[in-house]
Design a protein around this motif. Structure first.
Motif, short mmCIF file in Angstrom:
data_model
loop_
_atom_site.label_atom_id
_atom_site.label_comp_id
_atom_site.label_asym_id
_atom_site.label_seq_id
_atom_site.Cartn_x
_atom_site.Cartn_y
_atom_site.Cartn_z
N GLU A 134 15.05 -29.07 -13.89
CA GLU A 134 14.68 -29.33 -15.29
C GLU A 134 13.60 -30.41 -15.38
N ASP A 135 13.66 -31.39 -14.49
CA ASP A 135 12.59 -32.40 -14.45
C ASP A 135 11.25 -31.74 -14.15
N MET A 136 11.26 -30.75 -13.25
CA MET A 136 10.02 -30.05 -12.90
C MET A 136 9.51 -29.26 -14.10
N LEU A 137 10.43 -28.58 -14.79
CA LEU A 137 10.00 -27.81 -15.97
C LEU A 137 9.41 -28.75 -17.04
N ALA A 138 10.06 -29.88 -17.24
CA ALA A 138 9.54 -30.85 -18.22
C ALA A 138 8.19 -31.38 -17.77
N ALA A 139 8.05 -31.60 -16.46
CA ALA A 139 6.77 -32.08 -15.93
C ALA A 139 5.66 -31.08 -16.24
N HIS A 140 5.96 -29.79 -16.07
CA HIS A 140 4.91 -28.80 -16.29
C HIS A 140 4.44 -28.81 -17.74
N GLU A 141 5.37 -28.88 -18.68
CA GLU A 141 4.98 -28.96 -20.10
C GLU A 141 4.14 -30.21 -20.36
N ARG A 142 4.56 -31.32 -19.72
CA ARG A 142 3.90 -32.61 -19.96
C ARG A 142 2.46 -32.62 -19.42
N ILE A 143 2.25 -32.01 -18.26
CA ILE A 143 0.94 -32.18 -17.60
C ILE A 143 -0.03 -31.02 -17.88
N LYS A 144 0.48 -29.91 -18.43
CA LYS A 144 -0.37 -28.72 -18.63
C LYS A 144 -1.72 -29.02 -19.28
N PRO A 145 -1.76 -29.87 -20.32
CA PRO A 145 -3.08 -30.08 -20.95
C PRO A 145 -4.06 -30.84 -20.05
N VAL A 170 -2.87 -34.71 -8.50
CA VAL A 170 -3.01 -35.01 -9.92
C VAL A 170 -1.80 -34.50 -10.72
N ARG A 171 -1.07 -33.56 -10.15
CA ARG A 171 0.13 -33.07 -10.84
C ARG A 171 1.19 -34.17 -10.93
N GLY A 172 1.54 -34.75 -9.78
CA GLY A 172 2.55 -35.80 -9.77
C GLY A 172 2.08 -37.05 -10.50
N ALA A 173 0.81 -37.41 -10.28
CA ALA A 173 0.28 -38.61 -10.91
C ALA A 173 0.28 -38.45 -12.43
N SER A 174 -0.11 -37.26 -12.92
CA SER A 174 -0.14 -37.04 -14.37
C SER A 174 1.27 -37.06 -14.94
N ASN A 175 2.23 -36.53 -14.19
CA ASN A 175 3.60 -36.55 -14.70
C ASN A 175 4.10 -37.99 -14.85
N ALA A 176 3.78 -38.83 -13.87
CA ALA A 176 4.20 -40.24 -13.95
C ALA A 176 3.50 -40.93 -15.13
N VAL A 177 2.20 -40.71 -15.24
CA VAL A 177 1.43 -41.42 -16.27
C VAL A 177 1.82 -40.96 -17.68
N PHE A 178 1.90 -39.65 -17.88
CA PHE A 178 2.17 -39.16 -19.25
C PHE A 178 3.65 -39.23 -19.60
N GLY A 179 4.49 -39.51 -18.60
CA GLY A 179 5.91 -39.73 -18.89
C GLY A 179 6.24 -41.20 -19.12
N LEU A 180 5.26 -42.05 -18.96
CA LEU A 180 5.50 -43.49 -19.11
C LEU A 180 5.83 -43.82 -20.57
N PRO A 181 6.93 -44.58 -20.81
CA PRO A 181 7.26 -44.94 -22.19
C PRO A 181 6.12 -45.75 -22.83
#
Lengths: 328, 328
Positions: free
Chosen positions: B12-23, B59-70
């Motif tokens: 589920e974390d991976m699915l959420a990551a994909h939604e978060r980083i797609k743009p 850039v996938r992992g990095a974007s997930n960390a950055v765009f998931g940051l509170p």
């Protein structure tokens, strides 16, 4: 040889060519680069024929000639003189149809090119590296084999085949965003790709401007265009080695009628644009593909704010002799 | 640091990551090569992350960390130590979100890499080229800035982000022909990409075997796999410079549970496979991407007749220092 006028390929010839060659070619991808868009101020859509079968768009025209050959001519096969992508492409297409392909190449051509032609099943006859020897040897080969001559570009079947590239490009852009194009730009040597582009777009999308790009060191197409008649240079020297050949009557027909302008770039500008494309787009392409980007960078006022299709014509590069490494 | 078990990312974390980083990322193309299929006897489907934003899957992992940051942590930004694609990718992602990105890099890192990080807006602090200096300088930077540390691979947000690559690959193959895959192979260094692949496929396609490939000169992952615990080498030397780092607890979790085998290739085999890919597929990829093809060529009995996804991990190459030109 018939009159030029009776040999001009039509839009319907191009449509028929596309049906004929579809099983034998790739529908190559259209790539974009936000970096290059920012750099040029234009929106560039790269049609990547470096990913094409045999590594170049030339397989379109060659396949159209080979697969359009009447059954009764197949035993004797096809023949051409070329040391470049047309030789590879014709050998590939003939191999797919299972017919002979005779190629006259200078004995001085790189071993890698001879190996590649043979790898696709082409039969090589060597000539001396001069026009007179090439013509004499080619006449002997044709006499001995009775094979059908397929010229690298001054052939209606070849031009109709090359025209399928722009048809695909327009279809792909329609599917991407439906916003069309303002212009297309392609490199020009003998004018086969540019003529095919003219053939297709003058009917399919007549508002799209067509630009051609060539090396300053082999600017015979530009000078022909300005003079209003064909000017052929004798053995120009350029790193863009696919662009040394002159226009001929059929390609002149299209270029003189449908091209908006022919732009030129220096050797340094060509190599810089080649390296920039490798670096930012991560694709391997020939120096002969680089004049379009080089001239877009050099003439920003022409392309700024425009949507521009850029034909990347081929990817057959000697990785041991990259121009920025070994000089040019 | 929490226990490994409580930090393991979920599907589920991976699915959420994909939604978060797609743009912020490209859905990179899947390419094939009939030449390489014939050569290997397998059907290879190359997922081309060399065309990814910032030039690499990282850039996938990095974007997930950055765009998931509170939101409340954004002022202080993110920080990492890396001289490679993670530094570029984190700088890119932070730039997209408009937050600071601090990167500790050895002062001896190539100027081109420093320029590229700065080009994406990263703030570089230089250290000496040793682990002790890097750790000391990084601790100072983190103390001074309060920035959130994003490890290049041993971070659940990063692994979840890398897992989106296999999700896309499976979707793209479904759309192509619906025939699925028998195996996926990716290079292994620290194990971020392989762990993401395990995370995704163990739920989405548990029958697909997962292989990892690494240089003989840096075969710590293979030796860890055989030994059943992490073995970390001190400064291995290989042309595949992205694969020198050791496994850590989170990546070991996935590798030890879900990988079928880890295969190795020599330096020559890696460079040959790299050059062959450039030559035949016309794509620019790093030496670190070549171990999968090198090991497929070396172990034909493992892959013959199989449909194999091959992850091409990145394309950030110094074109003036190609290994077959300058040596390795």
């Amino acid at each position: 040889m018939k009159d030029t006028d009776t040999r001009i390929p039509t839009y319907e010839d191009m449509l028929a060519a596309h049906e004929r060659i579809k099983p034998h070619i790739h529908r190559t991808p259209v790539l974009t680069s936000s970096y290059l868009n920012e750099l040029t101020g234009a929106q560039l859509l790269f049609k990547c024929e470096n990913f094409q079968k045999a590594g170049a768009f030339k397989v379109r025209g060659a396949s159209n000639a080979v697969f359009g050959l009447p059954e009764e001519m197949c035993d004797k096969g096809v023949a051409t003189h070329s040391s470049g992508n047309h030789a590879l492409s014709l050998s590939y297409a003939a191999g797919r149809r299972g017919i002979p392909c005779h190629v006259v190449m200078p004995r001085t051509a790189p071993q890698a090119k001879k190996d590649a032609v043979r790898g696709y099943g082409g039969i090589i006859t060597e000539c001396e590296p001069s026009t007179s020897s090439r013509e004499a040897v080619f006449a002997e080969v044709q006499e001995a084999t009775g094979a059908e001559f397929v010229h690298p570009y001054n052939d209606p079947r070849v031009i109709a085949g090359q025209g399928t590239c722009s048809k695909e490009l327009m279809e792909q852009i329609d599917a991407m965003d439906g916003c069309g194009l303002d212009a297309v730009i392609a490199p020009i040597g003998g004018g086969g790709m540019v003529s095919g582009t003219c053939l297709t777009l003058s009917t399919l999308a007549p508002d799209v401007k067509i630009y051609a790009a060539e090396p300053e060191n082999a600017d015979d197409a530009m000078r022909s265009f300005k003079a209003g008649h064909i000017i052929a240079d004798d053995a120009p020297d350029t790193v863009a080695d696919g662009l040394k050949v002159p226009l001929k009557d059929l390609t002149w027909h299209f270029v003189s009628r449908h091209v908006t302008d022919i732009l030129t770039a220096s050797e340094d500008e060509i190599v810089d644009a080649m390296k920039l494309t490798w670096k930012r787009m991560k694709i391997v392409m020939e120096a002969s593909c680089a004049p379009p980007l080089a001239t877009i960078l050099k003439n920003p006022e022409v392309f700024r704010g425009k949507r521009v299709g850029v034909i990347i014509t081929g990817g057959n590069v000697d990785l041991d002799k990259l121009p920025w490494v070994v000089g040019y």
